[in-house]
Design a protein around this motif. Structure first.
Motif, PDB file in Angstrom:
ATOM      1  N   SER A 273      35.511  39.086  -4.264  1.00 62.90           N
ATOM      2  CA  SER A 273      34.488  39.335  -3.258  1.00 62.90           C
ATOM      3  C   SER A 273      35.168  39.561  -1.916  1.00 62.90           C
ATOM      4  O   SER A 273      36.219  38.989  -1.635  1.00 62.90           O
ATOM      5  CB  SER A 273      33.493  38.168  -3.179  1.00 62.90           C
ATOM      6  OG  SER A 273      34.160  36.955  -2.893  1.00 62.90           O
TER       7      SER A 273
ATOM      8  N   CYS B   3      34.197  39.718   2.235  1.00 63.81           N
ATOM      9  CA  CYS B   3      33.213  39.433   3.255  1.00 63.81           C
ATOM     10  C   CYS B   3      33.079  40.643   4.174  1.00 63.81           C
ATOM     11  O   CYS B   3      34.076  41.156   4.693  1.00 63.81           O
ATOM     12  CB  CYS B   3      33.641  38.200   4.052  1.00 63.81           C
ATOM     13  SG  CYS B   3      32.545  37.823   5.435  1.00 63.81           S
TER      14      CYS B   3
ATOM     15  N   ALA C  29      29.511  34.165  -3.543  1.00 60.98           N
ATOM     16  CA  ALA C  29      28.285  34.757  -3.004  1.00 60.98           C
ATOM     17  C   ALA C  29      28.347  34.887  -1.489  1.00 60.98           C
ATOM     18  O   ALA C  29      27.814  35.822  -0.921  1.00 60.98           O
ATOM     19  CB  ALA C  29      27.076  33.923  -3.408  1.00 60.98           C
ATOM     20  N   GLY C  30      29.000  33.949  -0.834  1.00 64.78           N
ATOM     21  CA  GLY C  30      29.131  33.962   0.622  1.00 64.78           C
ATOM     22  C   GLY C  30      30.586  33.827   0.999  1.00 64.78           C
ATOM     23  O   GLY C  30      31.474  33.898   0.150  1.00 64.78           O
ATOM     24  N   CYS C  31      30.844  33.618   2.277  1.00 59.87           N
ATOM     25  CA  CYS C  31      32.218  33.549   2.766  1.00 59.87           C
ATOM     26  C   CYS C  31      32.550  32.139   3.275  1.00 59.87           C
ATOM     27  O   CYS C  31      31.938  31.671   4.229  1.00 59.87           O
ATOM     28  CB  CYS C  31      32.438  34.562   3.878  1.00 59.87           C
ATOM     29  SG  CYS C  31      34.129  34.533   4.523  1.00 59.87           S
TER      30      CYS C  31
ATOM     31  N   CYS D  80      34.143  32.459   7.309  1.00 60.02           N
ATOM     32  CA  CYS D  80      33.304  32.616   8.509  1.00 60.02           C
ATOM     33  C   CYS D  80      31.856  32.183   8.269  1.00 60.02           C
ATOM     34  O   CYS D  80      31.028  32.286   9.159  1.00 60.02           O
ATOM     35  CB  CYS D  80      33.353  34.063   8.991  1.00 60.02           C
ATOM     36  SG  CYS D  80      32.471  35.234   7.940  1.00 60.02           S
ATOM     37  N   PHE D  81      31.571  31.739   7.047  1.00 59.39           N
ATOM     38  CA  PHE D  81      30.250  31.247   6.658  1.00 59.39           C
ATOM     39  C   PHE D  81      29.171  32.330   6.620  1.00 59.39           C
ATOM     40  O   PHE D  81      27.985  32.025   6.679  1.00 59.39           O
ATOM     41  CB  PHE D  81      29.810  30.072   7.538  1.00 59.39           C
ATOM     42  CG  PHE D  81      30.796  28.944   7.515  1.00 59.39           C
ATOM     43  CD1 PHE D  81      30.960  28.178   6.372  1.00 59.39           C
ATOM     44  CD2 PHE D  81      31.582  28.676   8.617  1.00 59.39           C
ATOM     45  CE1 PHE D  81      31.895  27.145   6.329  1.00 59.39           C
ATOM     46  CE2 PHE D  81      32.510  27.645   8.590  1.00 59.39           C
ATOM     47  CZ  PHE D  81      32.666  26.875   7.448  1.00 59.39           C
ATOM     48  N   ALA D  82      29.596  33.595   6.517  1.00 61.57           N
ATOM     49  CA  ALA D  82      28.612  34.669   6.318  1.00 61.57           C
ATOM     50  C   ALA D  82      27.908  34.416   4.985  1.00 61.57           C
ATOM     51  O   ALA D  82      28.534  33.980   4.016  1.00 61.57           O
ATOM     52  CB  ALA D  82      29.300  36.029   6.310  1.00 61.57           C
ATOM     53  N   PRO D  83      26.609  34.665   4.914  1.00 58.19           N
ATOM     54  CA  PRO D  83      25.856  34.321   3.709  1.00 58.19           C
ATOM     55  C   PRO D  83      26.072  35.261   2.521  1.00 58.19           C
ATOM     56  O   PRO D  83      25.684  34.933   1.409  1.00 58.19           O
ATOM     57  CB  PRO D  83      24.402  34.363   4.171  1.00 58.19           C
ATOM     58  CG  PRO D  83      24.403  35.320   5.312  1.00 58.19           C
ATOM     59  CD  PRO D  83      25.743  35.161   5.985  1.00 58.19           C
ATOM     60  N   GLU D  84      26.685  36.433   2.744  1.00 56.01           N
ATOM     61  CA  GLU D  84      26.851  37.397   1.660  1.00 56.01           C
ATOM     62  C   GLU D  84      28.257  37.965   1.651  1.00 56.01           C
ATOM     63  O   GLU D  84      28.920  38.042   2.683  1.00 56.01           O
ATOM     64  CB  GLU D  84      25.847  38.545   1.810  1.00 56.01           C
ATOM     65  CG  GLU D  84      24.415  38.103   1.668  1.00 56.01           C
ATOM     66  CD  GLU D  84      23.442  39.262   1.819  1.00 56.01           C
ATOM     67  OE1 GLU D  84      23.876  40.424   1.841  1.00 56.01           O
ATOM     68  OE2 GLU D  84      22.250  38.993   1.924  1.00 56.01           O
TER      69      GLU D  84
END
Length: 137
Positions: free
Chosen positions: A21, A23, A35-37, A40-44
């Motif tokens: 994956s 980001c 599913a997320g990162c 950086c805590f990005a949701p996708e």
């Protein structure tokens, strides 16, 4: 099609490609895909094919004799150009002295163990890269 030990969303055996994956916000790449990162805590994060070649960072000989696995096999940490480290069996070598840190390898689909009926179970594994294969930078 042989029985696969690895889910289709992690490895495409027909193309012999691992899937990770990436980001969209920070560009970090992960394996197995998330599913997320976590950076950086990005949701996708988008699913991406990873490079088929890499190099051995570390390795060991496994002699534990887990049911269905070979009595002895090599296990390697492989660094891919994306910066991810993937652990997998190292096949196509006669013995441990044939392995070296930095050895160029490529991913392939192949038998990694047998099931309770002695039928091969396939997954990803690494083999020495063909001499004509140039590792991606």
């Amino acid at each position: 099609m042989p029985t696969m030990a690895v889910p289709a969303d992690v490895f495409d055996p027909d193309a012999a490609v691992l899937l990770g994956s990436r980001c969209g916000a920070c560009g970090s790449v992960h394996f197995p895909p998330l599913a997320g990162c976590p950076e950086c805590f990005a949701p996708e994060a988008e699913r991406v094919p990873l490079s088929r070649t890499g190099h051995v960072r570390s390795y060991t000989a496994v002699n534990l004799g887990f049911p269905g696995y070979p009595e002895r096999y090599l296990l390697a940490e492989v660094v891919l150009p994306e910066g991810v480290v993937v652990v997998g069996q190292l096949a196509g070598l006669d013995d441990e002295p044939s392995v070296a840190i930095g050895l160029p390898v490529q991913v392939e689909s192949g038998p990694i163990r047998v099931d309770a009926h002695n039928e091969p179970v396939h997954g990803y594994r690494f083999v020495p890269a063909a001499p004509e294969v140039r590792l991606e930078d």
